[in-house]
Design an enzyme around this catalytic site. Structure first.
Site, PDB file in Angstrom:
ATOM      1  CG  ASN A   1      -8.750  -3.708  -3.607  1.00 22.82           C
ATOM      2  OD1 ASN A   1      -8.470  -4.662  -4.381  1.00 22.82           O
ATOM      3  ND2 ASN A   1      -8.096  -2.657  -3.393  1.00 22.82           N
ATOM      4  N   PRO A   2      -9.624  -7.437  -3.599  1.00 19.82           N
ATOM      5  CG  PRO A   2      -9.772  -8.825  -5.569  1.00 19.82           C
ATOM      6  CD  PRO A   2     -10.413  -7.627  -5.070  1.00 19.82           C
TER       7      PRO A   2
ATOM      8  CG  ASP B   1      -7.536   3.930   5.491  1.00 13.51           C
ATOM      9  OD1 ASP B   1      -8.557   3.489   6.201  1.00 13.51           O
ATOM     10  OD2 ASP B   1      -6.479   3.650   5.766  1.00 13.51           O
TER      11      ASP B   1
ATOM     12  CG  ASP C   1      -9.609  10.035   2.807  1.00 16.96           C
ATOM     13  OD1 ASP C   1      -9.524  10.922   3.620  1.00 16.96           O
ATOM     14  OD2 ASP C   1     -10.877  10.049   2.313  1.00 16.96           O
TER      15      ASP C   1
HETATM   16  N1  LIG Z   1      -9.478  -4.936  -7.929  1.00 13.71           N
HETATM   17  C1  LIG Z   1      -8.566  -3.993  -7.956  1.00 13.71           C
HETATM   18  N2  LIG Z   1      -7.761  -4.091  -8.549  1.00 13.71           N
HETATM   19  C2  LIG Z   1      -6.620  -2.890  -8.367  1.00 13.71           C
HETATM   20  N3  LIG Z   1      -6.787  -1.894  -7.819  1.00 13.71           N
HETATM   21  C3  LIG Z   1      -7.990  -1.649  -6.686  1.00 13.71           C
HETATM   22  C4  LIG Z   1      -8.923  -2.647  -7.069  1.00 13.71           C
HETATM   23  N4  LIG Z   1     -10.147  -2.313  -6.319  1.00 13.71           N
HETATM   24  C5  LIG Z   1      -9.942  -1.086  -5.789  1.00 13.71           C
HETATM   25  N5  LIG Z   1      -8.551  -0.754  -6.387  1.00 13.71           N
HETATM   26  C6  LIG Z   1      -7.813   0.447  -5.811  1.00 13.71           C
HETATM   27  O1  LIG Z   1      -6.509   0.129  -5.140  1.00 13.71           O
HETATM   28  C7  LIG Z   1      -6.247   0.980  -4.337  1.00 13.71           C
HETATM   29  C8  LIG Z   1      -5.679   0.873  -3.048  1.00 13.71           C
HETATM   30  O2  LIG Z   1      -6.782   0.296  -2.201  1.00 13.71           O
HETATM   31  P1  LIG Z   1      -6.805   0.144  -0.725  1.00 13.71           P
HETATM   32  O3  LIG Z   1      -6.483   1.690  -0.220  1.00 13.71           O
HETATM   33  O4  LIG Z   1      -8.161   0.017  -0.209  1.00 13.71           O
HETATM   34  O5  LIG Z   1      -5.890  -0.571  -0.289  1.00 13.71           O
HETATM   35  P2  LIG Z   1      -4.449  -0.414   0.390  1.00 13.71           P
HETATM   36  O6  LIG Z   1      -3.707   0.911  -0.618  1.00 13.71           O
HETATM   37  O7  LIG Z   1      -3.601  -1.679   0.211  1.00 13.71           O
HETATM   38  O8  LIG Z   1      -4.298   0.080   1.984  1.00 13.71           O
HETATM   39  P3  LIG Z   1      -4.197   1.512   2.691  1.00 13.71           P
HETATM   40  O9  LIG Z   1      -5.120   2.433   1.830  1.00 13.71           O
HETATM   41  O10 LIG Z   1      -4.722   1.004   3.856  1.00 13.71           O
HETATM   42  O11 LIG Z   1      -2.825   1.463   2.537  1.00 13.71           O
HETATM   43  C9  LIG Z   1      -7.404   2.282  -4.346  1.00 13.71           C
HETATM   44  O12 LIG Z   1      -7.036   3.290  -5.117  1.00 13.71           O
HETATM   45  C10 LIG Z   1      -8.548   1.387  -4.927  1.00 13.71           C
HETATM   46  O13 LIG Z   1      -9.412   2.326  -5.654  1.00 13.71           O
END
Ligand SMILES: Nc1ncnc2c1ncn2[C@@H]1O[C@H](COP(=O)(O)OP(=O)(O)OP(=O)(O)O)[C@@H](O)[C@H]1O
Length: 507
Positions: free
Chosen positions: A137-138, A196, A481
């Site tokens: 996920n960039p 996550d 989650d």
């Molecule tokens: N390419 C993308 N662009 C924007 N959002 C995305 C993309 N790929 C996935 N997502 C969504 O982004 C959201 C956040 O992703 P993720 O939880 O993996 O990272 P985070 O929130 O930064 O990390 P953490 O959960 O450790 O706090 C998820 O709901 C996921 O579905």
């Protein structure tokens, strides 16, 4: 005497250490390599658990007929088993024969012998030659996942001679749809480089497939790329690896190295029935009250990485909220006689005979062992508490972030959910102190922190309590989650060992 000492080596040869220009004898055994400089006592023993892989090299000088064996090791300080891993390469030149071709043939034998031994330890149940499916996920966290893949993961995969198929997610639910359609047989495992949230999507995508009973057994691996990265922290914690005090890039590199040494371990998942009747599957946590408020409200500080939670917590404690709710649960067998620490908490214990699916339906009975339909009362054998809650957290892995060891007793597959709650009455100062004591799980010792292990639960949020009044139009935020779900009555049941997680668990 170890078995290696009575075994004869699989291979034994003399090399020259390129850096020190000294002669060295190497003996390869099934689990280790012994390095001898002068004596018959080895100067150094390399455990193959610390070796990513090897490659073959050629000297720069065109007259150099030697062939090089290069070893890529990730070693902890031997005097400190809880130290970070350090990458050390050994460049060993072999020149026993007069031509480069002959030397190369011999060094190639070392390389393929090592590759065979290392790959045999990987996923012993699956085809060694299959690539990993890597989902990145960039946009996760502070936007480092793409660089982590190219600069940290690719070099280690190349050292370990592992292949992968890379997929960048394009938006929310991309990964969920991708794994729903993917030909899973083509992959050794699915790796997620993100937070996550992306792992949550992958698990739910797998569970939405027609072949979900086999699909959900696909081994899953997590490389930190988001802000909390709780799953990577839990894998490191349970594998006795460091996960604190290092940059996300170093943590990702160490996690990736460990993935090259990992086996699939059974992972408990939790099936939730949401208030809108959707079923979602979860691997980490359910949050309501302060933790969910902080998780959602601190989203705007994502650029701070893990620090966002500390800042969000302080802000929310200053403006503390209390929510009334009804919590019903099936205690774990060792918590059947559960009594809250705070004697003012009343538990409603039904005295009528145990009837598992009292008011249930056949459909629910076939899906769940404990849950009855959400619009029906909980079965008679459940316990119920109605309270004004400040904190309500359910976890099924030990950590929810690197500095919050929520349930130290949890393992990948202990078969239970771990519920922590605090009712109204705790002061803001006490709560601040308590949040400062979560790193080692010491919050559980606090007399106002309640802990109960359960197999299933239902939470019915009633409303925000302020000045003795209950505002039923505000029932708080609910997160599974770390992802928001609709607020309303919700219930969950543990699905013991349903999934598989990659981890290098030490004995
Ligand atoms: N390419 C993308 N662009 C924007 N959002 C995305 C993309 N790929 C996935 N997502 C969504 O982004 C959201 C956040 O992703 P993720 O939880 O993996 O990272 P985070 O929130 O930064 O990390 P953490 O959960 O450790 O706090 C998820 O709901 C996921 O579905």
């Amino acid at each position: 005497m170890t078995s290696a000492e009575i075994e004869s080596p699989l291979m034994s040869d003399h090399f020259i250490n390129y850096k020190s220009k000294t002669k060295i004898k190497l003996e390869l055994y099934a689990n280790l390599i012994r390095f001898y400089a002068k004596n018959s006592i080895p100067d150094f023993i390399l455990n193959l658990n610390d070796l990513a892989g090897s490659s073959i090299g050629k000297g720069h000088n065109k007259d150099d007929t030697s062939s090089y064996l290069i070893l890529y090791t990730y070693i902890k300080n031997p005097n400190n088993p809880s130290s970070k891993r350090k990458r050390i390469t050994y460049e060993l030149s072999y020149s026993q024969y007069s031509t480069y071709e002959q030397n190369l043939i011999h060094v190639s034998k070392w390389h393929s012998q090592l590759d065979n031994i290392l790959k045999k330890r990987l996923y012993s149940h699956s085809d060694k030659l299959k690539p990993f499916l890597v989902l990145v996920n960039p946009n996760a966290g502070s936007g480092k996942a793409k660089n982590i893949y190219f600069e940290r993961v690719c070099p280690i995969f190349s050292e370990a001679n592992l292949s992968d198929v890379l997929v960048f997610t394009q938006q929310q639910n991309f990964a969920r749809e991708y794994v729903k359609e993917a030909k899973l047989d083509d992959f050794a495992a699915i790796l997620v480089i993100s937070g996550d949230g992306l792992m949550h999507e992958v698990i739910n995508g797998l569970m939405e497939r027609k072949d979900w009973p086999t699909a959900i057994k696909t081994p899953l691996g997590h490389i930190p790329g988001g802000s909390a990265n709780a799953l990577s922290c839990c894998v490191a914690y349970l594998s006795k690896e460091v996960f604190k005090g290092m940059s996300i890039e170093s943590f990702a590199a160490q996690t990736c190295f460990n993935l090259t040494k990992s086996l699939a371990n059974p992972l408990d998942l939790v099936a939730f029935e949401l208030s809108d009747r959707r079923i979602v599957h979860s691997f980490l946590s359910f949050e309501w009250a302060i933790i969910a408020d902080v998780d959602l409200e601190s989203e705007k500080y994502r650029f701070l990485g893990g620090m966002r939670f500390a800042l969000g917590a302080v802000k929310r404690i200053i403006n503390l909220r209390v929510y009334r709710g009804r919590f019903s649960f099936v205690p774990a067998d060792d918590y059947l006689d559960y009594e809250p620490k705070d004697s003012s908490i009343k538990i409603n214990r039904q005295k009528s005979p145990i009837d598992f699916n009292d008011g249930g339906s056949e459909e629910m009975e076939s899906k769940f062992k404990h849950l009855s339909p959400l619009d029906k009362p909980v079965p008679n054998n459940w316990l119920t508490i109605e309270e004004d809650f400040v904190l309500f957290l359910v976890t099924y892995l030990p950590l929810i972030s690197s500095d919050f060891l929520a349930s130290p007793q949890a393992t990948f597959n202990d078969g239970h959910m771990h519920v922590i709650f605090i009712k109204q009455g705790i002061t803001k100062t006490e709560l601040l102190k308590l949040f400062a004591n979560t790193e080692n799980g010491d919050h559980l010792k606090h007399h106002l922190v309640e802990y109960v292990k359960v197999k299933a639960f239902r939470l019915e949020p009633i409303g925000l309590v302020s000045n003795g009044q209950v505002d039923t139009s505000n029932r708080g935020i609910m997160m599974v989650d770390g992802e928001s779900v609709p607020t309303g009555p919700i219930q969950a049941e543990i699905m013991p060992s349903l999934g598989n997680i990659l981890a290098n668990l030490k004995e």
